[in-house]
Design a protein around this motif. Structure first.
Motif: not given
Length: 350
Positions: A164-170, A191-194
């Protein structure tokens, strides 16, 4: 596996034909990495029929994962060089900036001696200072077919365990698509797109951790005041659960009220101090004061100093402190025992 909401994955599934990820590797089986690797291994085995290749400086953790999941799901690399040369994607989850830099220098040296002939994606998941991401990108940028993605995650070890992690990608868009597809669902719930700037994801990670640190500091101060007032932190915790039922408030509040400060099963205070130092450096660089982080940093230092003295005298209850133990700083400032919430309050209820 439960369906994941479409908005949780900001990328479409990678197109086929295209880059095929045959072999995935994972370096770093610590408190977070072990569970992320375990979930990734289970997903790879069920969807791709291939084992996850793992490497850890202490081979015991690799052997533990192999014993738990079996040889059809886990393969142990004998070196970091083998891991990076053999795998199409390599995830790293490491303890400090210095370790991250050293590992990636080793990766770069191995890849320069054996230039990849097909796409390879290296994914850094640790909490690092943003400028290090730029340094790593420069280090890898002249290696053929090699792409770099920053992907820090939000969530405690229990969230890593349950996927249940929130993954932040760049990073480069196509590479992010591949990584988001590997991680969500299974390792992360979202997943969050930065964007393309590799420094944005680690910057956002520090911003998020500043909120968690602020939560810890607010709880520590309020619970200490409740104890001094003779109401009791347990009673204040009941209000937290009713009014602020967010995971950081509930989970860390419980640790403070029950004195569950075992850093081996949570987030070690040394890691908390590292993150606090990164946040303080960031706010200094950007001229954006954040005094709550300064207070939390001071209280973690106090807690660690007291714990070090207790270890020296053989009186420490825990080998490693959880960062929620920063409540000790507020307690001793108020004249209360640092790690013993069951002790008598200075003001007694009527």
């Amino acid at each position: 596996m439960a369906a994941v909401a479409q908005h949780a994955i900001p990328f479409s599934r990678p197109a086929t034909p295209g880059h095929v990820v045959n072999t995935v590797g994972f370096y770093g089986l610590g408190a977070m990495g072990y569970f992320m690797a375990r979930n990734l291994a289970n997903r790879r085995a069920s969807e791709a029929g291939s084992a996850l290749v793992v490497y850890n400086r202490s081979i015991a953790k690799s052997e533990q994962l192999l014993k738990e999941l079996g040889a059809d799901k886990v393969k142990i690399a004998q070196s970091a060089e083998q891991l990076v040369l053999e795998c199409d994607v390599v995830f790293t989850s490491l303890a400090s900036d210095a370790v991250v830099k050293s590992v990636y220098e080793g990766f770069a040296a191995a890849l320069k001696q054996n230039n990849p002939t097909k796409n390879k994606i290296l994914v850094e998941m640790s909490t690092i200072y943003p400028t290090l991401a730029g340094e790593l990108d420069t280090l890898l940028s002249n290696i053929p077919h090699t792409h770099f993605v920053t992907c820090p995650v939000f969530g405690p070890p229990i969230a890593a365990e349950t996927g249940n992690l929130i993954c932040v990608l760049a990073g480069e868009y196509r590479s992010k698509k591949e990584i988001a597809h590997l991680l969500v669902p299974g390792v992360g719930k979202k997943a969050m797109d930065l964007g393309g700037n590799l420094e944005k994801a680690p910057t956002f990670k520090l911003i998020g951790n500043s909120m968690i640190l602020g939560t810890l500091e607010i709880l520590a101060e309020a619970f200490t005041l409740a104890d001094k007032a003779g109401i009791g932190s347990a009673q204040a915790y009941e209000l937290v659960k009713d009014m602020f039922p967010a995971p950081p408030f509930v989970n860390y509040g419980n640790k403070m009220v029950t004195d569950k400060f075992d850093g081996l099963t949570g987030f070690a205070i040394d890691g908390g101090l590292k993150d606090a130092n990164h946040i303080r450096r960031l706010v200094t660089d950007l001229n954006s004061p954040m005094p709550v982080t300064d207070a939390a940093h001071a209280h973690m230092l106090t807690a660690r100093a007291i714990h070090a003295e207790q270890k020296h005298s053989g009186e420490a209850a825990f080998e490693v402190l959880d960062w929620s133990a920063l409540v000790a700083g507020a307690r001793v400032a108020a004249g209360l025992p640092p790690f013993d919430n069951a002790g008598p309050a200075k003001v007694v209820k009527e």
